[in-house]
Motif scaffolding. Structure first.
Motif, PDB file in Angstrom:
ATOM      1  N   GLU A 429       0.818  -1.208   0.000  1.00 30.34           N
ATOM      2  CA  GLU A 429       0.000   0.000   0.000  1.00 30.34           C
ATOM      3  C   GLU A 429       0.856   1.265   0.000  1.00 30.34           C
ATOM      4  N   ALA A 430       2.017   1.190   0.632  1.00 33.95           N
ATOM      5  CA  ALA A 430       2.868   2.379   0.741  1.00 33.95           C
ATOM      6  C   ALA A 430       3.697   2.625  -0.515  1.00 33.95           C
ATOM      7  N   PHE A 431       3.479   1.832  -1.542  1.00 26.58           N
ATOM      8  CA  PHE A 431       4.151   2.073  -2.828  1.00 26.58           C
ATOM      9  C   PHE A 431       3.294   3.040  -3.622  1.00 26.58           C
ATOM     10  N   MET A 432       3.674   4.312  -3.615  1.00 20.72           N
ATOM     11  CA  MET A 432       2.884   5.298  -4.344  1.00 20.72           C
ATOM     12  C   MET A 432       3.759   6.333  -5.070  1.00 20.72           C
ATOM     13  N   PRO A 433       4.648   5.881  -5.949  1.00 21.07           N
ATOM     14  CA  PRO A 433       5.462   6.845  -6.697  1.00 21.07           C
ATOM     15  C   PRO A 433       4.649   7.681  -7.672  1.00 21.07           C
ATOM     16  N   TYR A 434       3.416   7.204  -7.999  1.00 24.77           N
ATOM     17  CA  TYR A 434       2.563   7.942  -8.938  1.00 24.77           C
ATOM     18  C   TYR A 434       1.523   8.790  -8.222  1.00 24.77           C
ATOM     19  N   SER A 435       1.666   8.912  -6.902  1.00 24.68           N
ATOM     20  CA  SER A 435       0.726   9.643  -6.059  1.00 24.68           C
ATOM     21  C   SER A 435      -0.624   8.926  -6.028  1.00 24.68           C
ATOM     22  N   LEU A 436      -1.631   9.574  -5.406  1.00 28.07           N
ATOM     23  CA  LEU A 436      -2.958   8.985  -5.251  1.00 28.07           C
ATOM     24  C   LEU A 436      -4.024  10.048  -5.485  1.00 28.07           C
ATOM     25  N   GLY A 437      -5.269   9.594  -5.551  1.00 28.69           N
ATOM     26  CA  GLY A 437      -6.376  10.535  -5.658  1.00 28.69           C
ATOM     27  C   GLY A 437      -6.578  11.041  -7.074  1.00 28.69           C
ATOM     28  N   ARG A 438      -7.341  12.105  -7.189  1.00 28.68           N
ATOM     29  CA  ARG A 438      -7.729  12.614  -8.503  1.00 28.68           C
ATOM     30  C   ARG A 438      -6.585  13.325  -9.221  1.00 28.68           C
ATOM     31  N   ARG A 439      -5.499  13.597  -8.507  1.00 30.35           N
ATOM     32  CA  ARG A 439      -4.338  14.225  -9.140  1.00 30.35           C
ATOM     33  C   ARG A 439      -3.201  13.225  -9.358  1.00 30.35           C
ATOM     34  N   ASN A 440      -3.511  11.943  -9.318  1.00 32.94           N
ATOM     35  CA  ASN A 440      -2.442  10.970  -9.522  1.00 32.94           C
ATOM     36  C   ASN A 440      -1.929  11.044 -10.957  1.00 32.94           C
ATOM     37  N   CYS A 441      -0.804  10.411 -11.216  1.00 35.04           N
ATOM     38  CA  CYS A 441      -0.175  10.462 -12.538  1.00 35.04           C
ATOM     39  C   CYS A 441      -1.094   9.861 -13.597  1.00 35.04           C
ATOM     40  N   MET A 442      -1.376  10.633 -14.650  1.00 39.59           N
ATOM     41  CA  MET A 442      -2.260  10.164 -15.717  1.00 39.59           C
ATOM     42  C   MET A 442      -1.615   9.068 -16.552  1.00 39.59           C
ATOM     43  N   GLY A 443      -0.291   9.071 -16.614  1.00 40.69           N
ATOM     44  CA  GLY A 443       0.410   8.094 -17.436  1.00 40.69           C
ATOM     45  C   GLY A 443       0.892   6.877 -16.675  1.00 40.69           C
ATOM     46  N   GLU A 444       0.277   6.588 -15.526  1.00 41.80           N
ATOM     47  CA  GLU A 444       0.755   5.488 -14.688  1.00 41.80           C
ATOM     48  C   GLU A 444       0.758   4.161 -15.423  1.00 41.80           C
ATOM     49  N   SER A 445      -0.313   3.830 -16.108  1.00 49.94           N
ATOM     50  CA  SER A 445      -0.370   2.525 -16.788  1.00 49.94           C
ATOM     51  C   SER A 445       0.662   2.451 -17.915  1.00 49.94           C
ATOM     52  N   LEU A 446       0.865   3.556 -18.627  1.00 53.24           N
ATOM     53  CA  LEU A 446       1.887   3.590 -19.678  1.00 53.24           C
ATOM     54  C   LEU A 446       3.277   3.439 -19.083  1.00 53.24           C
ATOM     55  N   ALA A 447       3.548   4.162 -17.992  1.00 52.94           N
ATOM     56  CA  ALA A 447       4.865   4.114 -17.353  1.00 52.94           C
ATOM     57  C   ALA A 447       5.181   2.703 -16.866  1.00 52.94           C
ATOM     58  N   LYS A 448       4.209   2.030 -16.271  1.00 52.32           N
ATOM     59  CA  LYS A 448       4.427   0.673 -15.770  1.00 52.32           C
ATOM     60  C   LYS A 448       4.772  -0.286 -16.911  1.00 52.32           C
TER      61      LYS A 448
END
Length: 499
Positions: A429-448
C-alpha cells in the motif's frame, strides 16, 4: 485626530505601520497556538520564514527531519508563504484518498504561472482542469495506453534502443542514452510519429527537456518562487521561459499541421484529438480548448511524460551495475520463463515475481519525484487542524516511500520489500510513486508497461557493468542530481552483449 493627520502626511510611516500590522498578524497565526489552529511547526523568522532550516537541494529530506519533531502534519514557512506538510503513509494517504476533493487544487507557483498561465493538465484548477484531464485520459486510452497495440510499439522501440547500444560495442557510454526510447514513445502518442534518434527535431526536444528540467531544480529558481517580486535580480527564470518558448514553437508547428490534415488523415495523436475537440466545441460560448490550453496541455505531457520514465530507466541500469548479483538473478528468472528468441511480454510480469519486485524497488528506492504541491479547494478540517482554503499542502511522497513503519530496510535497495517468504510478488500500500487521488499520474499505466518491457528487454540482451577501472562497490547512489526530479549523477556504463 491630530495623530491620524500626522500619520497620513508621512506615507513612509504609514507603510511601516502597515508592515508592522502584517508581521503581527502573520506571526499570530504561525505557531501551533494560532487562532486558526494550523498544525504546529518551527517558528519562522521575518521575511525568510523557515528557509534557513531547509536544504534547498534536498527539501524532501528536510521535510522528513521536521516530522520527527512536529509530527506527520505540520506547518512550514517558505518565505512569506505558509504550507502544511504531510509526511508518512498514513497522513498522506488519508489526505489524498479520504479528502481527495479538499486537497485537489494546485497552488499558484510563480514559475508555472509564468509558463502556463493557468492552462494545461498539470497546474490548472477548477473546471478547466477537470475538463482537460478527463479529455486527456480518454484520448490516451483511445490511442492505446495500456493496450496490446501500444505494447507492440514499445517492443519495436526497444529494438531501436538495443541497436543504438550495440553500436558502442561494449565501450562506455552515458546513461542518458536510455532516455531516447521512452521519450520516443511519448512523442509518438503526442505527435503521431516516432523520431529517428538522429532527427534534428528529436535532438532539439531532448536538449530542451534536459535544460528545462535542470533549471526547474535550480536553487535560484526556488528563490524566484519564494520571492517573485524580486525576479529582476534573477536571470534563471528568464532563461527557463526562453527554453520553454523554443518547445512551444515546435508544438505550434504540430498543431498547425494537424489543423490542416486532420480531416484527411483522421485522429492519429493527442495533438489531433485536441484540435478536433477544439473545432467540435467552436460554437460553444466558452470553449475551454483554446490554443493556449492546447499548447499548455501538450507541453505538460512533453515534459512530465518523458522525464519520469526516462530517468527511472537510467536509475535502473545504474542499480544493476551497483548490484550485479541482483542483475544476474533477474536474467536467470527471465531465461526460465521467456522462450529463447522472444521478448518478455507485459503479461509475463505475473510469472516473473523477482523481476517485478526489482522494478518496484527501483521506483521506491530512488524517490524520483519527492512531492508535487497541492492546495486546499475549500476550508478544511484535517486531523484536528483547520486548514483554510487556498493553503499550500505538500504531500511528501519521499516520506511514504521511505516510511520505516512500512519498509523493513527503507534506505537500502532491497527487492525483498515486494516478495513474501515463498518468493511471490506482494503489492504494498505504501508504494505510491505515482501519487494517489484525482491528481495521480495520468500516465501510470503507460509508465508501468514501459518500465517493465524496457527493463526486461535490456537485461535479456545485455549485462551492464561499470567502466574499466571502476568497481561496482565504488558507485555512489547517495547524492542524486536535483532537477525537477532526482536524477542519477552523470555516469558511464558498459553494455556487454549476452549473445
Amino acid at each position: 485626530m491630530a495623530l491620524l493627520t500626522l500619520f497620513l502626511s508621512y506615507p513612509a510611516f504609514v507603510c511601516l505601520l502597515c508592515t508592522l500590522i502584517f508581521l503581527v498578524s502573520y506571526f499570530s497565526t504561525s505557531s501551533g497556538k494560532s487562532a486558526f489552529k494550523l498544525p504546529p511547526g518551527p517558528k519562522p523568522l521575518p521575511i525568510i520564514g523557515n528557509l534557513h532550516l531547509l536544504d534547498i537541494k534536498r527539501q524532501d529530506k528536510s521535510l522528513m527531519k521536521f516530522a520527527k519533531e512536529y509530527g506527520p502534519v505540520y506547518t512550514l514557512h517558505f518565505g512569506f508563504q505558509k504550507a502544511v506538510v504531510l509526511t508518512g503513509y498514513e497522513a498522506v494517504r488519508d489526505a489524498l484518498v479520504n479528502f481527495t476533493e479538499e486537497f485537489v487544487d494546485r497552488p499558484p507557483i510563480p514559475i508555472f504561472e509564468e509558463i502556463q498561465h493557468g492552462n494545461g493538465v498539470f497546474f490548472s484548477t477548477g473546471e478547466l482542469w477537470r475538463t482537460t484531464r478527463r479529455f486527456t485520459m480518454a484520448s490516451m486510452r483511445n490511442l492505446g495506453m495500456g493496450k496490446k497495440f501500444l505494447e507492440d510499439q514499445i517492443i519495436e522501440e526497444l529494438c531501436f534502443l538495443i541497436r543504438s547500444i550495440k553500436a558502442f560495442e561494449g565501450k562506455p557510454f552515458g546513461l542518458r542514452t536510455f532516455n531516447t526510447a521512452p521519450t520516443n514513445i511519448t512523442f509518438a502518442i503526442l505527435f503521431g510519429e516516432r523520431f529517428d534518434y538522429k532527427d534534428p527535431v528529436f535532438l532539439t526536444l531532448l536538449r530542451l527537456i534536459d535544460e528545462v528540467m535542470c533549471l526547474l531544480g535550480s536553487p535560484l529558481l526556488h528563490l524566484f518562487n519564494f520571492y517573485p517580486f524580486l525576479g529582476f535580480f534573477f536571470n534563471v527564470h528568464k532563461t527557463l521561459l526562453q527554453k520553454v518558448e523554443e518547445v512551444r514553437i515546435i508544438i505550434r508547428d504540430y498543431i498547425k499541421a494537424s489543423k490542416q490534415d486532420i480531416h484527411a488523415n483522421g485522429l492519429k495523436s493527442y495533438t489531433d484529438a485536441l484540435v478536433f475537440k477544439q473545432q467540435e466545441d467552436a460554437s460553444k460560448k466558452e470553449n475551454l480548448f483554446h490554443d493556449d490550453n492546447l499548447i499548455a496541455s501538450i507541453l505538460d505531457l512533453v515534459m512530465a511524460g518523458t522525464e519520469t520514465t526516462a530517468t527511472t530507466l537510467q536509475w535502473a541500469v545504474l542499480l544493476m551495475m551497483k548490484y550485479p548479483s541482483i542483475q544476474e538473478k533477474v536474467q536467470e528468472e527471465i531465461e526460465h520463463v521467456v522462450d529463447p528468441g522472444s521478448w518478455a511480454s507485459y503479461e509475463d510480469r505475473k510469472k516473473l515475481p523477482y523481476t517485478n519486485a526489482v522494478i518496484h524497488e527501483i521506483q521506491r528506492f530512488i524517490t524520483l519525484l519527492p512531492h508535487v504541491p497541492r492546495c486546499t479547494s475549500v476550508d478544511t478540517h484535517f486531523r484536528g487542524y483547520f486548514i483554510p482554503k487556498g493553503t499550500t499542502v505538500i504531500p511528501s511522497l519521499t516520506s511514504v516511500l521511505l516510511d520505516p513503519s512500512h519498509w523493513e530496510t527503507p534506505y537500502e535497495f532491497n527487492p525483498g520489500h515486494f516478495l513474501d517468504a515463498e518468493g511471490k510478488f506482494v503489492k504494498k500500500e505504501a508504494f505510491m510513486p505515482y501519487s494517489l487521488g484525482r491528481r495521480n499520474c495520468m500516465g501510470e499505466s503507460l509508465a508501468k508497461m514501459e518500465l517493465f518491457l524496457f527493463f526486461a528487454g535490456l537485461l535479456q540482451t545485455f549485462s551492464f557493468q561499470p567502466p574499466p577501472g571502476i568497481a561496482a562497490s565504488a558507485i555512489d547512489l547517495t547524492v542524486p542530481k536535483t532537477t525537477f526530479t532526482l536524477r542519477p549523477q552523470p555516469q558511464l556504463t558498459c553494455a556487454v552483449s549476452r549473445e
